[in-house]
Design a protein around this motif. Structure first.
Motif, PDB file in Angstrom:
ATOM      1  N   PRO A 101      33.117  18.819 -11.372  1.00  0.00           N
ATOM      2  CA  PRO A 101      31.833  18.497 -11.991  1.00  0.00           C
ATOM      3  C   PRO A 101      31.081  19.754 -12.418  1.00  0.00           C
ATOM      4  O   PRO A 101      31.069  20.763 -11.708  1.00  0.00           O
ATOM      5  CB  PRO A 101      31.081  17.743 -10.879  1.00  0.00           C
ATOM      6  N   VAL A 102      30.475  19.686 -13.595  1.00  0.00           N
ATOM      7  CA  VAL A 102      29.839  20.858 -14.186  1.00  0.00           C
ATOM      8  C   VAL A 102      28.319  20.737 -14.079  1.00  0.00           C
ATOM      9  O   VAL A 102      27.746  19.727 -14.482  1.00  0.00           O
ATOM     10  CB  VAL A 102      30.235  20.985 -15.675  1.00  0.00           C
ATOM     11  N   PRO A 103      27.626  21.740 -13.522  1.00  0.00           N
ATOM     12  CA  PRO A 103      26.159  21.694 -13.482  1.00  0.00           C
ATOM     13  C   PRO A 103      25.576  21.661 -14.896  1.00  0.00           C
ATOM     14  O   PRO A 103      26.069  22.327 -15.798  1.00  0.00           O
ATOM     15  CB  PRO A 103      25.780  22.989 -12.749  1.00  0.00           C
ATOM     16  N   VAL A 104      24.545  20.852 -15.068  1.00  0.00           N
ATOM     17  CA  VAL A 104      23.873  20.754 -16.360  1.00  0.00           C
ATOM     18  C   VAL A 104      22.473  21.331 -16.195  1.00  0.00           C
ATOM     19  O   VAL A 104      21.629  20.721 -15.534  1.00  0.00           O
ATOM     20  CB  VAL A 104      23.781  19.291 -16.832  1.00  0.00           C
ATOM     21  N   PRO A 105      22.215  22.517 -16.737  1.00  0.00           N
ATOM     22  CA  PRO A 105      20.869  23.096 -16.589  1.00  0.00           C
ATOM     23  C   PRO A 105      19.839  22.310 -17.387  1.00  0.00           C
ATOM     24  O   PRO A 105      20.091  21.910 -18.531  1.00  0.00           O
ATOM     25  CB  PRO A 105      21.037  24.518 -17.142  1.00  0.00           C
ATOM     26  N   VAL A 106      18.714  22.045 -16.768  1.00  0.00           N
ATOM     27  CA  VAL A 106      17.629  21.345 -17.444  1.00  0.00           C
ATOM     28  C   VAL A 106      16.310  21.997 -17.055  1.00  0.00           C
ATOM     29  O   VAL A 106      16.161  22.521 -15.948  1.00  0.00           O
ATOM     30  CB  VAL A 106      17.585  19.849 -17.071  1.00  0.00           C
ATOM     31  N   SER A 107      15.364  21.965 -17.979  1.00  0.00           N
ATOM     32  CA  SER A 107      14.016  22.406 -17.644  1.00  0.00           C
ATOM     33  C   SER A 107      13.295  21.243 -16.967  1.00  0.00           C
ATOM     34  O   SER A 107      13.812  20.127 -16.867  1.00  0.00           O
ATOM     35  CB  SER A 107      13.277  22.803 -18.926  1.00  0.00           C
ATOM     36  N   GLU A 108      12.078  21.498 -16.505  1.00  0.00           N
ATOM     37  CA  GLU A 108      11.296  20.424 -15.882  1.00  0.00           C
ATOM     38  C   GLU A 108      11.088  19.284 -16.872  1.00  0.00           C
ATOM     39  O   GLU A 108      11.223  18.112 -16.524  1.00  0.00           O
ATOM     40  CB  GLU A 108       9.958  20.979 -15.400  1.00  0.00           C
ATOM     41  N   ARG A 109      10.757  19.636 -18.107  1.00  0.00           N
ATOM     42  CA  ARG A 109      10.576  18.598 -19.124  1.00  0.00           C
ATOM     43  C   ARG A 109      11.885  17.871 -19.406  1.00  0.00           C
ATOM     44  O   ARG A 109      11.905  16.645 -19.552  1.00  0.00           O
ATOM     45  CB  ARG A 109      10.037  19.224 -20.418  1.00  0.00           C
ATOM     46  N   GLY A 110      13.001  18.614 -19.460  1.00  0.00           N
ATOM     47  CA  GLY A 110      14.293  17.994 -19.686  1.00  0.00           C
ATOM     48  C   GLY A 110      14.647  17.017 -18.593  1.00  0.00           C
ATOM     49  O   GLY A 110      15.201  15.937 -18.848  1.00  0.00           O
ATOM     50  N   ALA A 111      14.328  17.366 -17.340  1.00  0.00           N
ATOM     51  CA  ALA A 111      14.602  16.462 -16.221  1.00  0.00           C
ATOM     52  C   ALA A 111      13.810  15.178 -16.365  1.00  0.00           C
ATOM     53  O   ALA A 111      14.328  14.083 -16.121  1.00  0.00           O
ATOM     54  CB  ALA A 111      14.269  17.165 -14.910  1.00  0.00           C
ATOM     55  N   GLU A 112      12.543  15.283 -16.762  1.00  0.00           N
ATOM     56  CA  GLU A 112      11.722  14.084 -16.928  1.00  0.00           C
ATOM     57  C   GLU A 112      12.275  13.194 -18.042  1.00  0.00           C
ATOM     58  O   GLU A 112      12.256  11.967 -17.933  1.00  0.00           O
ATOM     59  CB  GLU A 112      10.272  14.475 -17.223  1.00  0.00           C
ATOM     60  N   VAL A 113      12.761  13.814 -19.129  1.00  0.00           N
ATOM     61  CA  VAL A 113      13.347  13.038 -20.227  1.00  0.00           C
ATOM     62  C   VAL A 113      14.555  12.247 -19.724  1.00  0.00           C
ATOM     63  O   VAL A 113      14.693  11.045 -19.995  1.00  0.00           O
ATOM     64  CB  VAL A 113      13.754  13.979 -21.385  1.00  0.00           C
ATOM     65  N   VAL A 114      15.446  12.919 -18.992  1.00  0.00           N
ATOM     66  CA  VAL A 114      16.640  12.251 -18.472  1.00  0.00           C
ATOM     67  C   VAL A 114      16.252  11.135 -17.514  1.00  0.00           C
ATOM     68  O   VAL A 114      16.774  10.020 -17.582  1.00  0.00           O
ATOM     69  CB  VAL A 114      17.570  13.266 -17.781  1.00  0.00           C
ATOM     70  N   ARG A 115      15.311  11.406 -16.611  1.00  0.00           N
ATOM     71  CA  ARG A 115      14.896  10.391 -15.639  1.00  0.00           C
ATOM     72  C   ARG A 115      14.355   9.147 -16.344  1.00  0.00           C
ATOM     73  O   ARG A 115      14.642   8.014 -15.935  1.00  0.00           O
ATOM     74  CB  ARG A 115      13.827  10.965 -14.711  1.00  0.00           C
ATOM     75  N   ALA A 116      13.538   9.349 -17.364  1.00  0.00           N
ATOM     76  CA  ALA A 116      12.935   8.214 -18.050  1.00  0.00           C
ATOM     77  C   ALA A 116      13.996   7.350 -18.722  1.00  0.00           C
ATOM     78  O   ALA A 116      13.951   6.116 -18.648  1.00  0.00           O
ATOM     79  CB  ALA A 116      11.924   8.714 -19.085  1.00  0.00           C
TER      80      ALA A 116
END
Length: 338
Positions: A247-262
């Motif tokens: 499995p490959v880590p996917v770097p995300v910013s705080e905003r990117g994490a919120e987008v994915v979560r939503a």
């Protein structure tokens, strides 16, 4: 609340056509802009004990129209959740800023909130996914804002209070005690000639609301709903593949994490898949995008041009964005293979 001076917000025009031009823009610049289907006509706002009741009603919305924040998958998504979010946020602004002319919550805001709640309650069952707890939230929110719209009508306020006690269930006595304390504190502030501490009242109600929301989530999980907790293990991990067996880590910013979560929450809630599957699908779909790019016109800006529910339907079912509507039952559609 809404800025009436905003000229040309196409998103609002599309989402609320009843407010802006009705049947469409026919080029008549002289046409009057409507204030909304249920905007209040009276300019007189409540005072004295009536204002106490209005703010106490707003506190009912804070306690019982649970926002489920941080983001979690739920069966009430799309316009149902939007209406509850609107009900909650309008109530919070009323507590913090007041209700009346001069830039605070006004007739337009109450009218728009009532209209959204009426629309959500009127959705077909296949779209709304009726649940006693969720439908009860909608019914209470409508009663609250009807009471706010008619501050002189004590029966409307009493009806909203009765609905709140019903939703509180085993905590009905605590709900009654909180309401009595709210009214007493509001009356004391008014009699002392000072503005009530809306933030403190809000915080007190929010504690009760969080406990109730946890209970509702547990009840829904027990009936088989995909009610997840917030996806917290970011940087996220993509699924292993034949070419990348680890499995490959996917770097995300705080905003990117919120987008994915939503988007994950929308997909899991509407299509009843696990949050893990939803996350795999979302990350795979965005594998060529930079989820740390928060620049203007960057990848996250591109994603934000569509709503999370539109992305969820597009990724899961392969639909065009305009096909992902909440007035359409998509439960019979075949998902795209992972």
């Amino acid at each position: 609340m809404r800025d009436h001076g905003d000229d040309g917000d196409d998103a609002d025009d599309a989402e609320f056509p009843e407010f802006y031009g009705g049947d469409g823009d026919d080029g008549d610049e002289g046409a009057d802009e409507q204030d909304g289907p249920e905007a209040l006509e009276p300019v007189a706002f409540p005072g004295g004990a009536q204002e106490d009741r209005v703010l106490a009603a707003a506190l009912l919305a804070v306690r019982h129209t649970a926002l489920l924040a941080p983001v979690a998958a739920s069966p009430w998504v799309g316009p149902v959740r939007d209406a509850l979010v609107r009900a909650h946020s309008t109530a919070v602004v009323m507590l913090r800023e007041g209700y009346g002319p001069g830039g605070e919550v006004g007739a337009f805001d109450i009218g728009l909130t009532r209209w959204m709640l009426a629309g959500a309650a009127g959705l077909p069952g296949a779209v709304r996914r009726p649940e006693a707890a969720v439908d009860g939230q909608l019914e209470l929110a409508r009663a609250v804002f009807d009471a706010v719209a008619h501050p002189g009508d004590g029966e409307r306020f009493a009806g909203a209070c009765a609905l709140a006690e019903g939703l509180a269930g085993p905590a009905a006595a605590e709900e009654r005690a909180l309401r009595a304390r709210d009214l007493a504190d509001l009356a004391a502030a008014r009699e002392a000639g000072r503005r009530p501490d809306g933030a403190a009242l809000e915080a007190r109600s929010a504690v009760f609301g969080r406990v109730r929301a946890d209970r509702v989530r547990a009840e829904l999980r027990a009936r088989g709903h995909r009610i997840g907790e917030v996806t917290a293990d970011f940087p996220a991990t993509a699924t292993a593949t034949a070419t990348a067996p680890v499995p490959v880590p996917v770097p995300v910013s705080e905003r990117g994490a919120e987008v994915v979560r939503a988007i994950v929450a929308e997909m899991a809630g509407r299509f009843r898949v696990s949050e893990e599957e939803a996350r795999r699908r979302v990350l795979a779909h965005f594998s060529d995008l930079d989820l740390t790019d928060e620049s203007d016109m960057g990848d996250l800006d591109h994603i934000d041009h569509q709503k999370p529910d539109q992305w969820a339907g597009s990724i899961y079912l392969g639909l065009e964005f305009h096909e992902v509507r909440w007035d359409v039952d998509l439960s019979t559609r075949t998902p795209v293979p992972e």
